[in-house]
Design a protein around this motif. Structure first.
Motif, PDB file in Angstrom:
ATOM      1  N   VAL A 271       4.863   3.414  -1.756  1.00 48.69           N
ATOM      2  CA  VAL A 271       5.885   4.721  -2.581  1.00 48.69           C
ATOM      3  C   VAL A 271       7.261   4.262  -2.666  1.00 48.69           C
ATOM      4  O   VAL A 271       7.559   3.887  -1.326  1.00 48.69           O
ATOM      5  N   PRO A 272       7.918   4.791  -3.407  1.00 47.69           N
ATOM      6  CA  PRO A 272       9.132   4.174  -3.974  1.00 47.69           C
ATOM      7  C   PRO A 272      10.377   4.936  -3.382  1.00 47.69           C
ATOM      8  O   PRO A 272      10.663   6.160  -3.305  1.00 47.69           O
ATOM      9  N   ASP A 273      12.003   4.252  -2.670  1.00 46.64           N
ATOM     10  CA  ASP A 273      13.123   4.639  -2.091  1.00 46.64           C
ATOM     11  C   ASP A 273      12.100   5.637  -1.098  1.00 46.64           C
ATOM     12  O   ASP A 273      12.903   6.846  -0.616  1.00 46.64           O
ATOM     13  N   ALA A 274      11.648   5.015  -0.021  1.00 48.99           N
ATOM     14  CA  ALA A 274      10.897   5.796   1.562  1.00 48.99           C
ATOM     15  C   ALA A 274      10.776   5.208   2.662  1.00 48.99           C
ATOM     16  O   ALA A 274       9.743   5.416   2.573  1.00 48.99           O
ATOM     17  N   ASP A 275      11.434   4.345   2.650  1.00 47.70           N
ATOM     18  CA  ASP A 275      11.657   3.450   3.999  1.00 47.70           C
ATOM     19  C   ASP A 275      11.978   4.005   5.288  1.00 47.70           C
ATOM     20  O   ASP A 275      12.874   5.197   5.162  1.00 47.70           O
ATOM     21  N   ILE A 276      11.424   4.257   5.800  1.00 47.87           N
ATOM     22  CA  ILE A 276      11.819   4.559   7.351  1.00 47.87           C
ATOM     23  C   ILE A 276      11.699   3.552   8.589  1.00 47.87           C
ATOM     24  O   ILE A 276      11.225   2.446   8.692  1.00 47.87           O
TER      25      ILE A 276
ATOM     26  N   GLU B  62      12.461  -1.938  12.904  1.00 46.65           N
ATOM     27  CA  GLU B  62      10.879  -1.640  12.252  1.00 46.65           C
ATOM     28  C   GLU B  62      10.917  -0.846  11.016  1.00 46.65           C
ATOM     29  O   GLU B  62      11.594   0.020  11.016  1.00 46.65           O
ATOM     30  N   VAL B  63      10.367  -1.674   9.881  1.00 47.27           N
ATOM     31  CA  VAL B  63      10.498  -1.086   8.826  1.00 47.27           C
ATOM     32  C   VAL B  63       9.349  -0.069   8.581  1.00 47.27           C
ATOM     33  O   VAL B  63       7.945  -1.189   8.055  1.00 47.27           O
ATOM     34  N   LEU B  64       8.940   1.311   7.802  1.00 49.51           N
ATOM     35  CA  LEU B  64       7.862   1.500   7.740  1.00 49.51           C
ATOM     36  C   LEU B  64       8.107   2.343   6.450  1.00 49.51           C
ATOM     37  O   LEU B  64       8.812   2.604   5.814  1.00 49.51           O
ATOM     38  N   THR B  65       7.020   1.890   5.545  1.00 57.61           N
ATOM     39  CA  THR B  65       6.983   3.108   4.249  1.00 57.61           C
ATOM     40  C   THR B  65       5.461   2.902   3.534  1.00 57.61           C
ATOM     41  O   THR B  65       4.105   2.509   4.342  1.00 57.61           O
ATOM     42  N   PRO B  66       5.475   4.177   3.364  1.00 62.77           N
ATOM     43  CA  PRO B  66       4.247   5.180   2.838  1.00 62.77           C
ATOM     44  C   PRO B  66       3.555   4.354   2.089  1.00 62.77           C
ATOM     45  O   PRO B  66       4.662   3.696   1.094  1.00 62.77           O
ATOM     46  N   PHE B  67       2.083   4.204   1.765  1.00 65.07           N
ATOM     47  CA  PHE B  67       1.095   3.304   1.291  1.00 65.07           C
ATOM     48  C   PHE B  67       0.134   4.304   0.729  1.00 65.07           C
ATOM     49  O   PHE B  67      -0.519   4.749   1.268  1.00 65.07           O
ATOM     50  N   ALA B  68       0.563   4.385  -0.836  1.00 63.97           N
ATOM     51  CA  ALA B  68      -1.097   5.359  -1.280  1.00 63.97           C
ATOM     52  C   ALA B  68      -1.996   4.540  -1.734  1.00 63.97           C
ATOM     53  O   ALA B  68      -1.745   3.458  -2.750  1.00 63.97           O
TER      54      ALA B  68
ATOM     55  N   ASP C 109      -5.784   3.913  -2.835  1.00 60.90           N
ATOM     56  CA  ASP C 109      -6.444   4.178  -3.483  1.00 60.90           C
ATOM     57  C   ASP C 109      -7.445   5.186  -4.009  1.00 60.90           C
ATOM     58  O   ASP C 109      -7.288   6.047  -5.272  1.00 60.90           O
ATOM     59  N   ASP C 110      -7.643   5.242  -3.018  1.00 63.77           N
ATOM     60  CA  ASP C 110      -8.599   6.886  -2.423  1.00 63.77           C
ATOM     61  C   ASP C 110      -8.012   8.688  -2.176  1.00 63.77           C
ATOM     62  O   ASP C 110      -7.665   8.987  -2.156  1.00 63.77           O
ATOM     63  N   GLY C 111      -6.722   8.135  -2.761  1.00 60.59           N
ATOM     64  CA  GLY C 111      -5.433   9.390  -3.151  1.00 60.59           C
ATOM     65  C   GLY C 111      -4.984   9.770  -1.196  1.00 60.59           C
ATOM     66  O   GLY C 111      -4.080  10.597  -1.450  1.00 60.59           O
ATOM     67  N   ARG C 112      -5.301   8.779  -0.737  1.00 59.45           N
ATOM     68  CA  ARG C 112      -4.616   8.904   0.676  1.00 59.45           C
ATOM     69  C   ARG C 112      -3.470   8.388   0.642  1.00 59.45           C
ATOM     70  O   ARG C 112      -3.605   7.213   0.413  1.00 59.45           O
ATOM     71  N   THR C 113      -2.689   8.460   2.169  1.00 53.42           N
ATOM     72  CA  THR C 113      -1.141   7.708   2.024  1.00 53.42           C
ATOM     73  C   THR C 113      -0.942   7.352   3.913  1.00 53.42           C
ATOM     74  O   THR C 113      -1.403   8.179   4.369  1.00 53.42           O
ATOM     75  N   ILE C 114      -1.508   6.361   3.885  1.00 56.03           N
ATOM     76  CA  ILE C 114      -0.878   5.933   5.306  1.00 56.03           C
ATOM     77  C   ILE C 114       0.146   5.041   5.566  1.00 56.03           C
ATOM     78  O   ILE C 114       1.257   4.448   4.341  1.00 56.03           O
TER      79      ILE C 114
END
Length: 297
Positions: A84-89, A103-109, A111-116
């Protein structure tokens, strides 16, 4: 029981209370805390050891219910999707290889539609606690290799915040982070392996040793046993000292009682005793006169 009445004094009562509380804490809090850490560390090490030779599986196989089973933590997985762009935590107040880090977290979409969440690695602060610029992850679809991890939980009062132009948290907990960024997240996260798309400084696996927790637990148990024994030793020493002082006092009182002097008869008081006459040798003439006229003349 009368010999132990000294234990009712305030000093002894306070000491007994302190020893009792300390022993209670050793057996119910301190020793279980260390032994529990030893158990959890051994369990984690077993999971990591088993995952090294285990087959790598798609992330969907271990998050079918929106979370992962504890036995699947540290499992090698692959995940296909897009960052997910521009969503670093940023995860603040971290230590990596003995030095401060974010530590750098980034949401990842997926292929099945869920985000982790994906833990892309760490960066070092530049000035004090100021976070450096973070390299953006790729925007095109990618396949990641990593290890699936359980959420860490959140300590009371450690809520997500926006500081120094960046979203920041104190721990990796998918629930509060999802509420903070307004995204429904899988209750887990991915820790990237080295040389992955979007990866930063690699976070190494924990050392596979049990650590000192078992010995610490046994030490607290030993302290819990030694404290009452030490109190019993001091009580016995005090009792013996008091008994010794009592015996010495009794002996001293017996030595001071001397016999009374024998009274002098009344008829001898004020009289001077006549000295006994000395025996003088007699001549032969004196002996004849004594026989004729008697012994005394």
């Amino acid at each position: 029981m009368r010999r132990l009445k000294f234990l009712l004094r305030p000093g002894w009562l306070v000491l007994a209370a302190v020893v009792g509380i300390f022993a209670y804490m050793c057996f119910t809090v301190l020793a279980p805390w260390q032994l529990g850490k030893n158990t959890s560390t051994e369990y984690r090490n077993d999971l990591i050891s088993n995952s090294i030779n285990a087959e790598t599986v798609p992330i969907g196989n271990v998050i079918a219910d929106g979370t992962i089973a504890p036995a699947d933590e540290w499992r090698n997985i692959t995940a296909t999707g897009s960052y997910v762009p521009d969503a670093d935590i940023l995860v603040r107040l971290q230590s990596v290889e003995g030095a401060p880090a974010y530590e750098v977290l980034t949401p990842f979409a997926l292929d099945d539609g869920r985000t982790i969440l994906v833990n892309r690695g760490f960066v070092r602060p530049i000035t004090g606690a100021e976070a450096p610029p973070i390299a953006a992850p790729p925007t095109n679809p990618v396949t990641l290799n990593g290890r699936v991890r359980l959420s860490e939980g959140t300590a009371p009062g450690r809520v997500p915040m926006f500081e120094d132009g960046a979203k920041q948290v104190y721990s990796i907990d998918a629930g509060p982070i999802g509420e903070f960024i307004g995204t429904d997240l899988v209750n887990a996260y991915i820790q990237l392996e080295p040389d992955q798309p979007g990866g930063l400084g690699t976070i190494a696996l924990p050392q596979l040793d049990a650590g000192p927790y078992l010995s610490y637990g046994f030490q607290w148990l030993a302290f819990g046993i030694m404290a009452p024994l030490g109190l019993a030793y001091f009580i016995r020493a005090e009792w013996r000292e008091r008994r010794k002082e009592k015996e010495e006092s009794a002996d001293t009182a017996g030595d001071d009682s001397t016999p009374a002097p024998t009274p002098t008869p009344a008829r001898t008081i004020g009289r001077r005793k006549k000295p006994e006459p000395e025996s003088v040798p007699r001549t032969a003439k004196e002996v004849k006169l004594a026989d004729r006229y008697g012994n005394s003349r």
